[in-house]
Design a protein around this motif. Structure first.
Motif, PDB file in Angstrom:
ATOM      1  N   GLN A 131      68.978  44.055  27.243  1.00 45.40           N
ATOM      2  CA  GLN A 131      67.700  43.488  26.785  1.00 45.40           C
ATOM      3  C   GLN A 131      66.556  43.965  27.670  1.00 45.40           C
ATOM      4  N   LYS A 174      63.698  52.004  15.901  1.00 46.94           N
ATOM      5  CA  LYS A 174      64.904  51.271  16.265  1.00 46.94           C
ATOM      6  C   LYS A 174      65.976  52.235  16.781  1.00 46.94           C
ATOM      7  N   THR A 230      72.722  49.651  15.733  1.00 49.15           N
ATOM      8  CA  THR A 230      73.327  49.012  14.561  1.00 49.15           C
ATOM      9  C   THR A 230      74.180  47.802  14.937  1.00 49.15           C
ATOM     10  N   GLY A 231      74.285  47.533  16.218  1.00 42.38           N
ATOM     11  CA  GLY A 231      75.145  46.445  16.675  1.00 42.38           C
ATOM     12  C   GLY A 231      74.475  45.089  16.682  1.00 42.38           C
ATOM     13  N   GLY A 232      75.298  44.080  16.725  1.00 42.73           N
ATOM     14  CA  GLY A 232      74.807  42.713  16.743  1.00 42.73           C
ATOM     15  C   GLY A 232      74.046  42.375  18.011  1.00 42.73           C
ATOM     16  N   SER A 233      74.491  42.908  19.145  1.00 42.42           N
ATOM     17  CA  SER A 233      73.791  42.628  20.409  1.00 42.42           C
ATOM     18  C   SER A 233      72.373  43.167  20.370  1.00 42.42           C
ATOM     19  N   GLN A 261      70.450  43.565  17.768  1.00 42.75           N
ATOM     20  CA  GLN A 261      69.651  42.692  16.914  1.00 42.75           C
ATOM     21  C   GLN A 261      69.329  41.370  17.611  1.00 42.75           C
ATOM     22  N   THR A 262      70.308  40.840  18.336  1.00 42.57           N
ATOM     23  CA  THR A 262      70.094  39.585  19.059  1.00 42.57           C
ATOM     24  C   THR A 262      69.028  39.757  20.128  1.00 42.57           C
ATOM     25  N   TYR A 263      69.124  40.835  20.909  1.00 39.67           N
ATOM     26  CA  TYR A 263      68.145  41.086  21.970  1.00 39.67           C
ATOM     27  C   TYR A 263      66.753  41.293  21.386  1.00 39.67           C
ATOM     28  N   SER A 321      65.613  40.203  18.538  1.00 44.43           N
ATOM     29  CA  SER A 321      65.155  38.922  18.015  1.00 44.43           C
ATOM     30  C   SER A 321      64.645  38.023  19.139  1.00 44.43           C
TER      31      SER A 321
END
Length: 127
Positions: free
Chosen positions: A62, A79, A91-94, A96-98, A100
């Motif tokens: 992050q 991106k 493309t990973g979930g981490s 997107q989480t960071y 967000s």
């Protein structure tokens, strides 16, 4: 807390009702609001503000993402390029989480489908 959330709106309504803030864009604290706030330490300015938020991010992906977004300046970064530069799969979930979390903290602005550029908040770009 997301600025568009119902909880945010409820809290903002309470601040307005108590006469502690006025306006919309920007929301401005009133003298009564400052009095109600009491003692506080204001956020730093310039590069010290950037460092404050980088420290808040910790030492992982992050932080690397925020560093790259700020470094991209007013042009912003895609991106995909951000993922490469920060060494995290876009493309990973981490990722997107960071991203967000950075958006929720109002540190970055994410583009839309027509213009998918990610930019640092203007307060970070003035550093």
């Amino acid at each position: 807390m997301a600025p568009g959330s119902r909880t945010f709106s409820t809290y903002l309504s309470t601040l307005r009702r108590n006469g502690w803030v006025i306006g919309d864009r920007p929301i401005t604290i009133t003298d009564d609001g400052i009095a109600a706030l009491g003692d506080y330490e204001p956020l730093p300015e310039g590069q010290a503000l950037v460092e404050h938020w980088l420290d808040w991010c910790g030492h992982g992906a992050q932080r690397r993402m925020l560093e790259q977004i700020v470094a991209a300046g007013e042009d912003g970064i895609t991106k995909e390029d951000l993922g490469v530069a920060a060494d995290v799969a876009a493309t990973g979930g981490s990722f997107q989480t960071y991203l967000s979390t950075l958006r929720t903290a109002c540190l970055v602005e994410k583009g839309d489908r027509r213009n998918p550029i990610i930019k640092a908040a203007p307060t970070l770009l003035g550093a």
